[in-house]
Design a protein around this motif. Structure first.
Motif, PDB file in Angstrom:
ATOM      1  N   GLN A  17       0.827  -1.205   0.000  1.00 41.56           N
ATOM      2  CA  GLN A  17       0.000   0.000   0.000  1.00 41.56           C
ATOM      3  C   GLN A  17       0.866   1.262   0.000  1.00 41.56           C
ATOM      4  N   LEU A  18       1.890   1.271   0.836  1.00 41.89           N
ATOM      5  CA  LEU A  18       2.768   2.440   0.885  1.00 41.89           C
ATOM      6  C   LEU A  18       3.567   2.596  -0.404  1.00 41.89           C
ATOM      7  N   GLU A  19       3.953   1.487  -1.024  1.00 42.66           N
ATOM      8  CA  GLU A  19       4.637   1.583  -2.310  1.00 42.66           C
ATOM      9  C   GLU A  19       3.721   2.209  -3.356  1.00 42.66           C
ATOM     10  N   PHE A  20       2.454   1.851  -3.340  1.00 44.91           N
ATOM     11  CA  PHE A  20       1.491   2.444  -4.261  1.00 44.91           C
ATOM     12  C   PHE A  20       1.380   3.951  -4.030  1.00 44.91           C
ATOM     13  N   VAL A  21       1.247   4.350  -2.774  1.00 46.31           N
ATOM     14  CA  VAL A  21       1.150   5.773  -2.442  1.00 46.31           C
ATOM     15  C   VAL A  21       2.415   6.511  -2.888  1.00 46.31           C
ATOM     16  N   ALA A  22       3.574   5.909  -2.669  1.00 42.68           N
ATOM     17  CA  ALA A  22       4.836   6.544  -3.066  1.00 42.68           C
ATOM     18  C   ALA A  22       4.898   6.735  -4.580  1.00 42.68           C
ATOM     19  N   VAL A  23       4.463   5.742  -5.337  1.00 42.27           N
ATOM     20  CA  VAL A  23       4.452   5.868  -6.801  1.00 42.27           C
ATOM     21  C   VAL A  23       3.487   6.973  -7.229  1.00 42.27           C
ATOM     22  N   GLU A  24       2.305   7.001  -6.638  1.00 43.76           N
ATOM     23  CA  GLU A  24       1.327   8.031  -6.996  1.00 43.76           C
ATOM     24  C   GLU A  24       1.851   9.434  -6.667  1.00 43.76           C
ATOM     25  N   VAL A  26       5.973   9.154   3.671  1.00 42.07           N
ATOM     26  CA  VAL A  26       5.610   7.821   3.193  1.00 42.07           C
ATOM     27  C   VAL A  26       6.855   6.979   2.960  1.00 42.07           C
ATOM     28  N   THR A  27       7.855   7.539   2.288  1.00 41.68           N
ATOM     29  CA  THR A  27       9.046   6.745   1.998  1.00 41.68           C
ATOM     30  C   THR A  27       9.825   6.415   3.269  1.00 41.68           C
ATOM     31  N   ASN A  28       9.830   7.312   4.230  1.00 42.41           N
ATOM     32  CA  ASN A  28      10.486   7.020   5.505  1.00 42.41           C
ATOM     33  C   ASN A  28       9.779   5.855   6.206  1.00 42.41           C
ATOM     34  N   HIS A  29       8.457   5.925   6.277  1.00 38.98           N
ATOM     35  CA  HIS A  29       7.680   4.846   6.901  1.00 38.98           C
ATOM     36  C   HIS A  29       7.852   3.548   6.117  1.00 38.98           C
ATOM     37  N   LEU A  30       7.843   3.639   4.794  1.00 39.82           N
ATOM     38  CA  LEU A  30       8.026   2.469   3.942  1.00 39.82           C
ATOM     39  C   LEU A  30       9.371   1.797   4.205  1.00 39.82           C
ATOM     40  N   ASN A  31      10.419   2.579   4.285  1.00 35.47           N
ATOM     41  CA  ASN A  31      11.748   2.014   4.556  1.00 35.47           C
ATOM     42  C   ASN A  31      11.804   1.342   5.927  1.00 35.47           C
ATOM     43  N   GLN A  32      11.123   1.932   6.907  1.00 31.73           N
ATOM     44  CA  GLN A  32      11.078   1.324   8.244  1.00 31.73           C
ATOM     45  C   GLN A  32      10.335  -0.012   8.216  1.00 31.73           C
ATOM     46  N   LEU A  33       9.198  -0.039   7.503  1.00 31.94           N
ATOM     47  CA  LEU A  33       8.438  -1.284   7.417  1.00 31.94           C
ATOM     48  C   LEU A  33       9.206  -2.370   6.668  1.00 31.94           C
TER      49      LEU A  33
END
Length: 86
Positions: free
Chosen positions: A14-21, A42-49
């Motif tokens: 989901q976060l990857e989708f948001v980052a692309v958008e 988003v990318t910070n949270h994505l990297n943590q996850l």
């Protein structure tokens, strides 16, 4: 795949989708500060996850994003995309 692993993988997707958008939006609106702030959050949270997922379940990708531990675990199953718990 256990339910916690499936949920974490879903959140990453989901976060990857948001980052692309957000990337696509910023390509056409480069001067917008708020979407850039959102992208960075988003990318910070994505990297943590992703780091948490890889610590718990192994690498998401084999090509240079994560150091590998001994023994080589990439071929241990299931593969990240082999889940029916979406």
């Amino acid at each position: 795949m256990d339910p916690k692993q499936a949920q974490l993988l879903r959140e990453i997707q989901q976060l990857e989708f948001v980052a692309v958008e957000l990337t696509l939006f910023l390509d056409t609106h480069p001067g917008e500060q708020e979407p850039l702030n959102d992208y960075n959050l988003v990318t910070n949270h994505l990297n943590q996850l992703k780091a948490h997922y890889e610590k718990m379940y192994g690498p998401l990708a084999v090509y240079g994003f994560s150091p590998m531990e001994y023994p080589w675990r990439w071929t241990d199953g299931p593969w990240p995309w082999e889940t029916t718990h979406y």
